[in-house]
Design a protein around this motif. Structure first.
Motif, short mmCIF file in Angstrom:
data_model
loop_
_atom_site.label_atom_id
_atom_site.label_comp_id
_atom_site.label_asym_id
_atom_site.label_seq_id
_atom_site.Cartn_x
_atom_site.Cartn_y
_atom_site.Cartn_z
N THR A 67 58.69 -50.22 46.82
CA THR A 67 59.71 -51.04 47.65
C THR A 67 60.10 -52.08 46.55
N ILE A 68 61.64 -52.61 46.32
CA ILE A 68 61.46 -53.21 45.51
C ILE A 68 62.64 -54.60 45.98
N GLY A 69 62.03 -55.19 45.86
CA GLY A 69 63.56 -56.13 46.26
C GLY A 69 63.80 -56.64 44.96
N ILE A 70 65.69 -57.15 45.73
CA ILE A 70 66.49 -57.10 44.55
C ILE A 70 66.98 -58.90 45.44
N VAL A 71 67.24 -59.80 44.23
CA VAL A 71 67.74 -61.16 44.44
C VAL A 71 68.96 -61.15 44.09
N GLY A 72 69.95 -61.31 44.50
CA GLY A 72 70.89 -61.16 43.98
C GLY A 72 71.89 -59.82 44.55
N TYR A 73 73.87 -60.33 44.49
CA TYR A 73 74.62 -58.92 45.02
C TYR A 73 75.51 -58.67 43.54
N GLY A 74 74.96 -59.57 42.30
CA GLY A 74 76.73 -59.54 42.21
C GLY A 74 76.51 -58.29 41.56
N ARG A 75 76.99 -58.85 39.60
CA ARG A 75 77.23 -57.22 38.99
C ARG A 75 76.20 -56.58 38.90
N ILE A 76 75.20 -57.15 38.38
CA ILE A 76 73.74 -56.29 37.86
C ILE A 76 73.13 -56.23 39.43
N GLY A 77 73.15 -56.66 39.98
CA GLY A 77 72.80 -56.36 42.06
C GLY A 77 73.06 -54.78 42.29
N LYS A 78 73.98 -55.19 42.00
CA LYS A 78 75.42 -54.02 42.88
C LYS A 78 74.94 -52.40 42.47
N ARG A 79 75.08 -52.60 40.76
CA ARG A 79 74.26 -51.75 39.88
C ARG A 79 73.11 -51.02 40.34
N LEU A 80 72.18 -51.78 39.90
CA LEU A 80 70.75 -51.52 40.09
C LEU A 80 70.80 -51.38 41.78
N ILE A 81 70.76 -51.66 42.69
CA ILE A 81 70.71 -51.00 43.91
C ILE A 81 71.27 -49.12 43.94
N ARG A 82 72.16 -49.15 43.25
CA ARG A 82 72.83 -48.01 42.96
C ARG A 82 71.58 -47.27 42.76
N HIS A 83 71.72 -47.60 41.66
CA HIS A 83 70.53 -46.38 40.71
C HIS A 83 69.35 -46.19 41.02
N LEU A 84 68.40 -47.28 41.82
CA LEU A 84 67.22 -47.47 41.78
C LEU A 84 67.48 -46.45 43.62
N LEU A 85 68.35 -46.74 44.50
CA LEU A 85 69.20 -45.73 45.35
C LEU A 85 69.14 -44.45 45.34
N PHE A 86 68.95 -44.32 44.38
CA PHE A 86 69.46 -42.69 43.62
C PHE A 86 68.11 -42.17 43.93
N LEU A 87 67.43 -43.29 43.15
CA LEU A 87 66.28 -42.01 42.45
C LEU A 87 65.20 -42.70 43.36
N GLY A 88 65.28 -43.46 45.10
CA GLY A 88 64.55 -42.69 46.10
C GLY A 88 63.38 -44.10 46.50
N ALA A 89 64.12 -45.24 45.58
CA ALA A 89 62.83 -46.03 45.73
C ALA A 89 63.51 -47.14 46.64
N ARG A 90 62.82 -47.83 48.25
CA ARG A 90 63.35 -48.52 48.78
C ARG A 90 63.59 -49.87 48.81
#
Length: 200
Positions: A67-90
Motif C-alpha cells: 500500500t503506497i501513499g503518494i503526496v502530490g498529483y502533479g506531473r510526477i505524481g500522475k505518472r507514478l500512480i498510473r504505473h503503480l496501479l498497473f502493477l497492482g499496488a494499492r
C-alpha cells in the motif's frame, strides 16, 4: 554575464530573469530547462519509472503486496500512480486539490486531503512528489516501519529517520537519466540555432 560573448549558449534551470536579460543583451543564447515543457514531462516520466525500478529492487515485496501513499498529483505524481496501479499496488493519494480528490475518488482511488489528514497508518511506503510542505512531522510516529521516499527537489521533508532521497532517476534502475535527457535537449537547441544561422 561578463564572460558571455556573442554566440555563447548558456544552459541552466530556472535562470533568473535579470541574468537571462543580460545574456541576451550580450548576444548570447539561452536554454532554460524550467521553460521546456517537453523536457519537464519527459523528466517526470523518467522519475516515475526510476522510482518504480527502485521499488521493484528494494521494497522487499512486489507492488501488488504494497500500500503506497503518494503526496502530490502533479506531473510526477500522475505518472507514478498510473504505473503503480498497473502493477497492482494499492495507492492512496494525498492532495490539497478538492477537484482532484473528487475526480480520483470517482475512479475508485483512495484520496485524502493533505491539509487535514496526517494519517499514514496502513501504508508500507509514502512517496513525496510535491515541491511544497504538504505533509509535516510526525510522519512515522504511529507507523515506525513506514518507508518514506522524497522525489521533490528542495528540503521540504526533514528530520525523518531513514528518509530516502531520489531527486533524480538513478541509471541503475532505468537506462536513461534526467542528466542525459537534459544534455540531449541542449544538443537539440544547439542544432536548431545552427539551422537558423546563428553565430553559435
Amino acid at each position: 554575464i561578463d564572460q558571455v560573448e556573442s554566440g555563447t549558449l548558456v544552459a541552466g534551470y530556472g535562470i533568473p530573469e535579470n541574468l537571462a536579460s543580460g545574456i541576451a543583451a550580450a548576444g548570447g543564447y539561452i536554454y532554460d530547462g524550467s521553460l521546456d515543457e517537453e523536457f519537464i514531462l519527459k523528466n517526470a516520466e523518467l522519475t516515475a519509472i526510476g522510482t518504480v525500478g527502485w521499488l521493484l529492487t528494494n521494497a522487499g515485496a512486489s507492488p501488488s503486496e504494497l500500500t503506497i501513499g503518494i503526496v502530490g498529483y502533479g506531473r510526477i505524481g500522475k505518472r507514478l500512480i498510473r504505473h503503480l496501479l498497473f502493477l497492482g499496488a494499492r495507492v492512496r493519494l494525498y492532495t490539497s486539490s478538492l477537484k482532484t480528490q473528487s475526480e480520483l475518488s470517482e475512479m475508485g482511488i483512495e484520496v485524502r486531503d493533505s491539509r487535514s489528514s496526517l494519517d499514514y497508518l496502513g501504508l508500507d511506503i509514502l512517496i513525496n512528489t510535491a515541491p511544497a510542505s504538504l505533509i509535516a512531522p510526525p510522519i512515522k510516529e504511529k507507523n515506525p516501519n513506514l518507508t518514506v521516499i522524497d522525489l521533490a527537489s528542495g528540503n521540504y521533508l526533514s528530520g525523518i529517520e531513514g528518509l530516502i532521497k531520489l531527486p533524480s532517476v538513478p541509471e541503475k534502475y532505468f537506462p536513461k537519466s534526467a542528466g542525459r535527457l537534459y544534455a540531449g535537449r541542449i544538443l537539440e537547441r544547439i542544432a536548431v540555432l545552427r539551422e537558423e544561422g546563428s553565430d553559435l
